[in-house]
Design a protein around this motif. Sequence first.
Motif, PDB file in Angstrom:
ATOM      1  N   LEU A   1       0.807  -1.211  -0.049  1.00 43.25           N
ATOM      2  CA  LEU A   1       0.153  -0.042  -0.043  1.00 43.25           C
ATOM      3  C   LEU A   1       0.808   1.175   0.065  1.00 43.25           C
ATOM      4  O   LEU A   1       0.647   2.344  -0.710  1.00 43.25           O
ATOM      5  N   ILE A   2       2.018   1.429   0.918  1.00 39.48           N
ATOM      6  CA  ILE A   2       2.821   2.596   0.873  1.00 39.48           C
ATOM      7  C   ILE A   2       3.390   2.714  -0.648  1.00 39.48           C
ATOM      8  O   ILE A   2       3.607   4.018  -0.897  1.00 39.48           O
ATOM      9  N   ASP A   3       4.006   1.492  -1.051  1.00 37.68           N
ATOM     10  CA  ASP A   3       4.594   1.829  -2.268  1.00 37.68           C
ATOM     11  C   ASP A   3       3.591   2.343  -3.299  1.00 37.68           C
ATOM     12  O   ASP A   3       4.097   3.056  -4.224  1.00 37.68           O
ATOM     13  N   TRP A   4       2.503   1.766  -3.241  1.00 37.66           N
ATOM     14  CA  TRP A   4       1.495   2.118  -4.347  1.00 37.66           C
ATOM     15  C   TRP A   4       1.020   3.812  -4.125  1.00 37.66           C
ATOM     16  O   TRP A   4       1.162   4.515  -5.131  1.00 37.66           O
ATOM     17  N   HIS A   5       1.006   3.975  -2.818  1.00 42.08           N
ATOM     18  CA  HIS A   5       0.764   5.483  -2.448  1.00 42.08           C
ATOM     19  C   HIS A   5       1.720   6.325  -2.931  1.00 42.08           C
ATOM     20  O   HIS A   5       1.678   7.419  -3.439  1.00 42.08           O
ATOM     21  N   ARG A   6       3.118   5.997  -2.928  1.00 39.63           N
ATOM     22  CA  ARG A   6       4.205   6.689  -3.279  1.00 39.63           C
ATOM     23  C   ARG A   6       4.355   6.973  -4.824  1.00 39.63           C
ATOM     24  O   ARG A   6       5.353   7.747  -5.159  1.00 39.63           O
ATOM     25  N   GLU A   7       3.780   6.078  -5.466  1.00 38.37           N
ATOM     26  CA  GLU A   7       4.009   6.266  -6.904  1.00 38.37           C
ATOM     27  C   GLU A   7       3.524   7.650  -7.258  1.00 38.37           C
ATOM     28  O   GLU A   7       3.937   8.224  -8.246  1.00 38.37           O
ATOM     29  N   ARG A   8       2.414   7.924  -6.710  1.00 37.25           N
ATOM     30  CA  ARG A   8       1.867   9.506  -6.658  1.00 37.25           C
ATOM     31  C   ARG A   8       2.897  10.518  -6.978  1.00 37.25           C
ATOM     32  O   ARG A   8       2.983  11.202  -7.635  1.00 37.25           O
ATOM     33  N   CYS A   9       3.805  10.278  -5.735  1.00 35.92           N
ATOM     34  CA  CYS A   9       4.875  11.353  -5.700  1.00 35.92           C
ATOM     35  C   CYS A   9       5.787  11.289  -6.757  1.00 35.92           C
ATOM     36  O   CYS A   9       6.403  12.453  -7.270  1.00 35.92           O
ATOM     37  N   GLY A  10       6.165   9.963  -7.376  1.00 41.61           N
ATOM     38  CA  GLY A  10       7.084  10.047  -8.261  1.00 41.61           C
ATOM     39  C   GLY A  10       6.763  10.286  -9.740  1.00 41.61           C
ATOM     40  O   GLY A  10       7.234  10.856 -10.534  1.00 41.61           O
ATOM     41  N   LYS A  11       5.373  10.221 -10.078  1.00 43.81           N
ATOM     42  CA  LYS A  11       4.672  10.544 -11.297  1.00 43.81           C
ATOM     43  C   LYS A  11       4.169  11.967 -11.412  1.00 43.81           C
ATOM     44  O   LYS A  11       4.289  12.747 -12.298  1.00 43.81           O
ATOM     45  N   SER A  12       3.057  12.105 -10.601  1.00 44.78           N
ATOM     46  CA  SER A  12       2.312  13.227 -10.865  1.00 44.78           C
ATOM     47  C   SER A  12       2.952  14.685 -10.478  1.00 44.78           C
ATOM     48  O   SER A  12       2.846  15.610 -11.069  1.00 44.78           O
ATOM     49  N   GLU A  13       3.912  14.280  -9.456  1.00 43.96           N
ATOM     50  CA  GLU A  13       4.805  15.606  -9.124  1.00 43.96           C
ATOM     51  C   GLU A  13       5.937  15.677 -10.093  1.00 43.96           C
ATOM     52  O   GLU A  13       6.331  17.024 -10.345  1.00 43.96           O
ATOM     53  N   GLU A  14       6.307  14.828 -10.787  1.00 46.69           N
ATOM     54  CA  GLU A  14       7.234  14.852 -12.077  1.00 46.69           C
ATOM     55  C   GLU A  14       6.363  15.692 -13.008  1.00 46.69           C
ATOM     56  O   GLU A  14       7.122  16.445 -13.823  1.00 46.69           O
ATOM     57  N   ALA A  15       5.283  15.280 -13.164  1.00 44.97           N
ATOM     58  CA  ALA A  15       4.515  16.013 -14.261  1.00 44.97           C
ATOM     59  C   ALA A  15       4.275  17.333 -13.888  1.00 44.97           C
ATOM     60  O   ALA A  15       4.461  18.334 -14.907  1.00 44.97           O
TER      61      ALA A  15
END
Length: 507
Positions: free
Chosen positions: A392-406
């Motif tokens: 769950l934590i890994d899945w939630h942190r994908e948001r930081c990696g991609k949407s914030e990169e956008a």
Amino acid sequence: MAQGVLPFQYEIEKSPSGMTALAGLPAYLDLALVSGLTKSIQRRLLVLSAQSQGWTDVQIVMSLILLNLAGGNCVDDLRVLEGDEGFARIMRRVEAESHGLSRKERRELERRWRKEQKRAVPSPSPVFRYLSLFHDPEQDKKREAGKAFIPDQNEYLQGLHLVNRDLVAFAQAKSPQQTATLDMDATLVETHKKDALYGYKGFKAYQPLNTYWFEHGMVLHSEFRDGNVPAGHQQIRVFQESLACLPETVSKAYLRSDTAGYQWELMRFCAEGKDERFGVIEFAIGSDVTPEFKRAVAQVEASDWTPLYREFNKEQVKTGQEWAEVCFVPAGMGSSKKGPEYRYLAIREVLKEQTLPGIEQVQLPFPTMDFDKTRYKLFGVVTNRTVPGQELIDWHRERCGKSEEAHSIMKEDLAGGKLPSGSFGENAAWWIIMILSLNLNAIMRRLVLPKEWVGKRMKAIRFGFINIAGRVIKHAGQLFMRLSGGHPSANLLIAARQRILALAQAP
């Protein structure tokens, strides 16, 4: 100039040579035609359709999209596109042939000009006049000091959003995804415009709230806002609008958000299945680290903390962080036997610099908590999912990696970081046109270019695909873009156009 110290000299070509430094940029024009983007602009965006003279909506919006992709960051940079002789020849040829238009539409387009039209792209003046039509001055009168206000969009801004919706639908049609993981996050666009308002970080800014579709790497929805509007303000409405933008072929939706989404109304909407189409929407949202949450975390036994791992070279490596399930029911949530159940996870990490005795603690930009005389960073996540905590934590942190990169791409790689006007509506239009550029490039990376290009930023794409030298020549009534046979990207560009053609023919 004497040769002297410098080993070579520059000379200016006296006659038009057809040279271009943007040989790869017309491929995006091909993709815009194949994806239906130009048709969508013509159909959805009726800003200039009633006028009988001058530039069309398609010509102005596509010029600004290509400007974003080429690296321009202001309206005046259109002069650089116009000055690129080879690129200008391609643009004039495309406009002359008017791909996709009926004979009647082509004749109407020709009659818009009293004299022969020689420019390939609009000059800055008509573009500024065009953007001004997206601003509604009556909305400015409704603003109240100290209150968050989101202006209503006029019909032209609504049209731009519909164009983006059509572009996303094309990507889904060519690469169907059954699930949509939606990452909601706001970003501050710093500005020195006189009428801009101060954001929470203490500088003047605008603060768009964006919904990023993770599976496609595209921005599904974006609402342009003043800097003083909190990121979580009316987030449930924006989320519902985002769900409505999803194509019919999507059957499952997820939500990820930072602490701005930590709102009972939003979580109940997802957990209780209030959306008629998707029912229960699984989510993971950053939770506020309140004193009550800290008290609940303090009751967690030391043996219940589990190390967090990350994969490195196909091996699981400890991150130095730990997580634990927390028995926590916030007072504001209320209690009901029929109400949804939420899981709370706490994540802690030892501060590298501990507090020294006798020295006053400096205010830190993140929550902390002491465990057995050791100070930790402390974060929380709330969810209605039942997957293991690490997953769950890994899945939630994908948001930081991609949407914030956008967000970084929007403001630094594209023109979203430099707004053209002091008027809210003009800046909102500029922002959405930038989103169209970002999404068109996402389609290029995912559906046209080789797989290794999917994760490349605009810097790499410009260097290896867009900024290729070429010469445009005319032969037997046709235009040819002649590339250097020794350039490593020449075959890449030719193959890309073949894939674009295949997209037009494939179901």
